[in-house]
Structure formats: structure tokens, C-alpha cells
Design a protein around this motif. Structure first.
Motif, PDB file in Angstrom:
ATOM      1  N   GLN A 169       0.006   0.977  -1.060  1.00  0.00           N
ATOM      2  CA  GLN A 169      -1.165   0.239  -0.356  1.00  0.00           C
ATOM      3  C   GLN A 169      -1.671   1.191   0.731  1.00  0.00           C
ATOM      4  OE1 GLN A 169      -0.220  -3.670   0.409  1.00  0.00           O
ATOM      5  NE2 GLN A 169      -0.237  -4.434  -1.697  1.00  0.00           N
ATOM      6  N   ALA A 170      -0.755   1.601   1.482  1.00  0.00           N
ATOM      7  CA  ALA A 170      -1.035   2.269   2.791  1.00  0.00           C
ATOM      8  C   ALA A 170      -1.625   3.729   2.353  1.00  0.00           C
ATOM      9  CB  ALA A 170       0.236   2.841   3.572  1.00  0.00           C
ATOM     10  N   PHE A 171      -1.272   4.430   1.395  1.00  0.00           N
ATOM     11  CA  PHE A 171      -1.750   5.583   0.950  1.00  0.00           C
ATOM     12  C   PHE A 171      -3.077   5.469   0.473  1.00  0.00           C
ATOM     13  CE2 PHE A 171      -0.199   5.789  -3.319  1.00  0.00           C
ATOM     14  CZ  PHE A 171      -1.226   6.363  -3.912  1.00  0.00           C
ATOM     15  N   LYS A 172      -3.433   4.179  -0.483  1.00  0.00           N
ATOM     16  CA  LYS A 172      -4.708   4.088  -0.895  1.00  0.00           C
ATOM     17  C   LYS A 172      -5.742   3.782   0.204  1.00  0.00           C
ATOM     18  CE  LYS A 172      -2.898   2.478  -5.391  1.00  0.00           C
ATOM     19  NZ  LYS A 172      -2.630   1.324  -6.524  1.00  0.00           N
ATOM     20  N   ALA A 173      -5.310   3.092   1.204  1.00  0.00           N
ATOM     21  CA  ALA A 173      -6.110   2.651   2.338  1.00  0.00           C
ATOM     22  C   ALA A 173      -6.270   3.800   2.914  1.00  0.00           C
ATOM     23  CB  ALA A 173      -5.373   1.790   3.226  1.00  0.00           C
ATOM     24  N   GLU A 174      -5.479   4.975   3.042  1.00  0.00           N
ATOM     25  CA  GLU A 174      -5.926   6.249   3.904  1.00  0.00           C
ATOM     26  C   GLU A 174      -6.835   6.936   3.066  1.00  0.00           C
ATOM     27  OE1 GLU A 174      -5.788   9.330   6.469  1.00  0.00           O
ATOM     28  OE2 GLU A 174      -4.990   7.343   6.617  1.00  0.00           O
ATOM     29  N   PHE A 175      -6.484   7.089   1.502  1.00  0.00           N
ATOM     30  CA  PHE A 175      -7.645   7.624   0.698  1.00  0.00           C
ATOM     31  C   PHE A 175      -8.727   7.122   0.814  1.00  0.00           C
ATOM     32  CE2 PHE A 175      -9.694   7.869  -3.640  1.00  0.00           C
ATOM     33  CZ  PHE A 175      -9.773   9.203  -3.594  1.00  0.00           C
ATOM     34  N   LYS A 176      -9.213   5.725   0.881  1.00  0.00           N
ATOM     35  CA  LYS A 176     -10.326   5.012   0.990  1.00  0.00           C
ATOM     36  C   LYS A 176     -10.922   5.536   2.239  1.00  0.00           C
ATOM     37  CE  LYS A 176     -12.493   0.319   1.034  1.00  0.00           C
ATOM     38  NZ  LYS A 176     -12.279  -0.971   0.871  1.00  0.00           N
ATOM     39  N   ALA A 177     -10.315   5.385   3.420  1.00  0.00           N
ATOM     40  CA  ALA A 177     -10.658   5.857   4.853  1.00  0.00           C
ATOM     41  C   ALA A 177     -11.305   7.281   4.750  1.00  0.00           C
ATOM     42  CB  ALA A 177      -9.727   5.836   5.908  1.00  0.00           C
ATOM     43  N   GLN A 178     -10.549   8.438   4.021  1.00  0.00           N
ATOM     44  CA  GLN A 178     -10.996   9.464   4.113  1.00  0.00           C
ATOM     45  C   GLN A 178     -12.305   9.519   3.303  1.00  0.00           C
ATOM     46  OE1 GLN A 178      -7.661  12.182   2.194  1.00  0.00           O
ATOM     47  NE2 GLN A 178      -6.433  11.700   4.117  1.00  0.00           N
ATOM     48  N   ARG A 179     -12.415   8.812   2.424  1.00  0.00           N
ATOM     49  CA  ARG A 179     -13.622   9.003   1.403  1.00  0.00           C
ATOM     50  C   ARG A 179     -14.548   8.331   2.187  1.00  0.00           C
ATOM     51  NH1 ARG A 179     -13.320   5.512  -4.275  1.00  0.00           N
ATOM     52  NH2 ARG A 179     -13.138   4.038  -2.530  1.00  0.00           N
ATOM     53  N   GLU A 180     -14.481   7.307   2.691  1.00  0.00           N
ATOM     54  CA  GLU A 180     -15.518   6.548   3.717  1.00  0.00           C
ATOM     55  C   GLU A 180     -15.830   7.784   4.783  1.00  0.00           C
ATOM     56  OE1 GLU A 180     -13.960   3.054   4.922  1.00  0.00           O
ATOM     57  OE2 GLU A 180     -14.462   2.143   3.044  1.00  0.00           O
ATOM     58  N   THR A 181     -15.007   8.535   5.392  1.00  0.00           N
ATOM     59  CA  THR A 181     -15.239   9.387   6.457  1.00  0.00           C
ATOM     60  C   THR A 181     -16.276  10.643   5.942  1.00  0.00           C
ATOM     61  OG1 THR A 181     -13.247   8.888   7.712  1.00  0.00           O
ATOM     62  CG2 THR A 181     -14.384  11.064   8.032  1.00  0.00           C
ATOM     63  N   THR A 182     -16.055  10.894   4.678  1.00  0.00           N
ATOM     64  CA  THR A 182     -16.723  12.023   3.861  1.00  0.00           C
ATOM     65  C   THR A 182     -18.232  11.553   3.812  1.00  0.00           C
ATOM     66  OG1 THR A 182     -14.514  12.884   2.926  1.00  0.00           O
ATOM     67  CG2 THR A 182     -16.574  13.487   1.984  1.00  0.00           C
TER      68      THR A 182
END
Length: 291
Positions: A169-182
Motif C-alpha cells: 500500500q505504501a509503494f502504491k501510494a508513492e506511485f500515485k503521488a509521483q503520478r499526480e506530481t507529474t
């Protein structure tokens, strides 16, 4: 700068800006995809190792019945069944421990192994009793100590699975944050390009309109006969060249008007002199006729 060059420069800057925005989005998207794939593969490897570990421990636990018969043959069969799963469990654990575990995952695994080792200790002691000929003591030891320790070991093993789920869940949240930042960066860059487009267009329109209005005003004054109003200096573009041409035209017209005025003054002076001479001659003629 020429108008055409200004337009081409603006087009080039906007094109480069769009390319930069697309490139930034592509680079960040590729990095996020690699991040997701790497962590997803690592997570799948950890989950696979945990499932193998769980399957073999379930098989090992099933080899210990709730009531172990005190007969030596049956007891030895139980102990042999337990020992048969030791090698597969060790292989699964080696795979799990070799994975890239987070700190809480390592802690949960260490707790599970410590609780599992307590059961191994009981089984080892029971084997020693059985080898010493005390089958009843071995069966009694297994019946008294294994069930509670087995429950604690299974609980700790489940805690490892929960820690793996939290990491996922943590790395999926990090991936989601990276995508939203992009997405935010791409949107911000696009907004900046749009602002530059509007500002550049307004600047070009204002500069062209201002120069053309100055040229029109200068032409109107010259058409009305007012050659005294100076033509404003222009820039280095085509509108500036037109203003300089109008200034040169105004200077030429001023020179022509000055020359015409000088010629007119000369003609007026000559006409006056001729008229004065004619009048003097007429006076003399009349005087001579009187005499």
C-alpha cells in the motif's frame, strides 16, 4: 528585429516549451513506471516466498495431531513428518529473507522466526525423550506445549503478511503521488506556455499596432499639409522602416516647399521691381510729354 523573425522566434520558443513539457511528462512517467514495476516485482517475490513458507508450515503443523499417541512407532512417525518439512521451509525462508524487506517486515519476520523456533525446541526435546525411550513423556510434552506455541507462531506469521500488505500500500501510494506530481507539473508547464503565448501575442499586437498608428497619424498630418510635426522614430522591423521612410518623405516635402517658397519670394521681388521700373518709366514719359 523583423516581424517575420519575431513570429518565427515566438513559434520556436512555444514549440520548444511544448516539447519540454511532453519530454518532462514522458521522463517522469517512465521513471514512475519503472518504480512501480520494480517494487511490484519485489512485492510479488516476497508474497510468493511467504505463500510457500505458509504452505510448508501448514503442512508441518498438520503433521502434529492434537493428541500424539505415546506409542514409539506413531510418535516417531509424527516427529519424522515434522522433520520432512524443515528443508522446504528453510528454502522458502531463504528466499524471503533474501528479498528487499522493509524495516517493519524484517521485524515481523524476526518475531515469527523466534516464535517458530520455540516449537522446534519443543519438538527437539520430544525427540530426545523418544530416543531415550520415554515415548509417553515426549507425547505429553508435545500435547502440553505445542498448541499454544503453534497459535502464537501462526499469529506472528500472519503479522508478516500484514506488513507485506502495508508495504504494498505504501509503494502504491508513492506511485500515485509521483503520478499526480507529474500531472501537476505537466499542467503547470502547459499553463505557463499558455500564459507566454497570450503575453507574446499581446506584445506583438501592441508593438505592431502602435507603430502602424504612428505611421497613420504621420501620414494624415502630411496629407493635411502639416509638415512640422516630427515622425516618431521606429524600431528595426518593417514598421520602423515605414516610419523612417515617412520621415524621409516629410523631409523631402519640407525641402520642396522651402524651395518653392524661395522661388515664390524671388518671383514676388522681381515682379515688384518690374512694377516699380514700369511706374518710373511711365512717370518719365509723362514728364517728357509735358515739356
Amino acid at each position: 528585429m523583423k516581424i517575420g523573425r519575431k513570429l518565427w522566434l515566438a513559434t520556436a520558443l512555444l514549440t520548444l516549451s511544448w516539447i519540454g513539457a511532453v519530454g518532462l511528462s514522458g521522463v517522469r512517467s517512465a521513471a514512475s513506471t519503472r518504480y512501480f514495476e520494480t517494487h511490484q516485482q519485489a512485492h510479488e517475490a516476497k508474497v510468493g516466498a511467504w505463500l510457500q513458507w505458509r504452505a510448508h508450515t501448514d503442512a508441518q503443523d498438520a503433521s502434529l495431531p492434537a493428541s500424539v499417541p505415546p506409542e514409539p512407532g506413531a510418535l516417531n512417525a509424527v516427529l519424522a513428518g515434522w522433520q520432512a518439512q524443515s528443508a522446504p521451509i528453510a528454502a522458502a525462508l531463504q528466499q524471503l529473507q533474501g528479498a528487499d524487506l522493509a524495516a517493519d517486515e524484517k521485524q515481523a519476520l524476526a518475531t515469527a522466526l523466534e516464535r517458530r523456533s520455540r516449537i522446534d525446541d519443543v519438538v527437539s526435546r520430544a525427540r530426545q525423550l523418544a530416543q531415550a525411550g520415554d515415548a509417553e513423556g515426549a507425547a505429553r510434552l508435545l500435547a502440553q506445549e505445542v498448541p499454544s506455541r503453534l497459535a502464537a507462531a501462526r499469529q506472528a506469521q500472519q503479522a508478516v503478511a500484514e506488513s507485506l500488505a502495508r508495504s504494498a500500500q505504501a509503494f502504491k501510494a508513492e506511485f500515485k503521488a509521483q503520478r499526480e506530481t507529474t500531472i501537476a507539473l505537466a499542467g503547470g508547464w502547459a499553463a505557463l506556455v499558455f500564459v507566454l503565448l497570450i503575453g507574446g501575442t499581446a506584445f506583438l499586437v501592441r508593438s505592431l499596432r502602435g507603430g502602424l498608428q504612428q505611421a497613420v497619424e504621420a501620414a494624415r498630418h502630411m496629407a493635411g499639409g502639416d509638415l512640422s510635426r516630427p515622425v516618431p522614430p521606429g524600431g528595426r522591423d518593417e514598421v520602423g522602416e515605414m516610419l523612417r521612410a515617412l520621415a524621409a518623405l516629410q523631409a523631402s516635402l519640407q525641402q520642396i516647399v522651402s524651395e518653392v517658397k524661395t522661388s515664390t519670394d524671388s518671383i514676388t521681388t522681381a515682379s515688384g521691381e518690374i512694377a516699380a521700373g514700369s511706374q518710373d518709366l511711365s512717370s518719365r514719359t509723362e514728364q517728357a510729354a509735358s515739356n
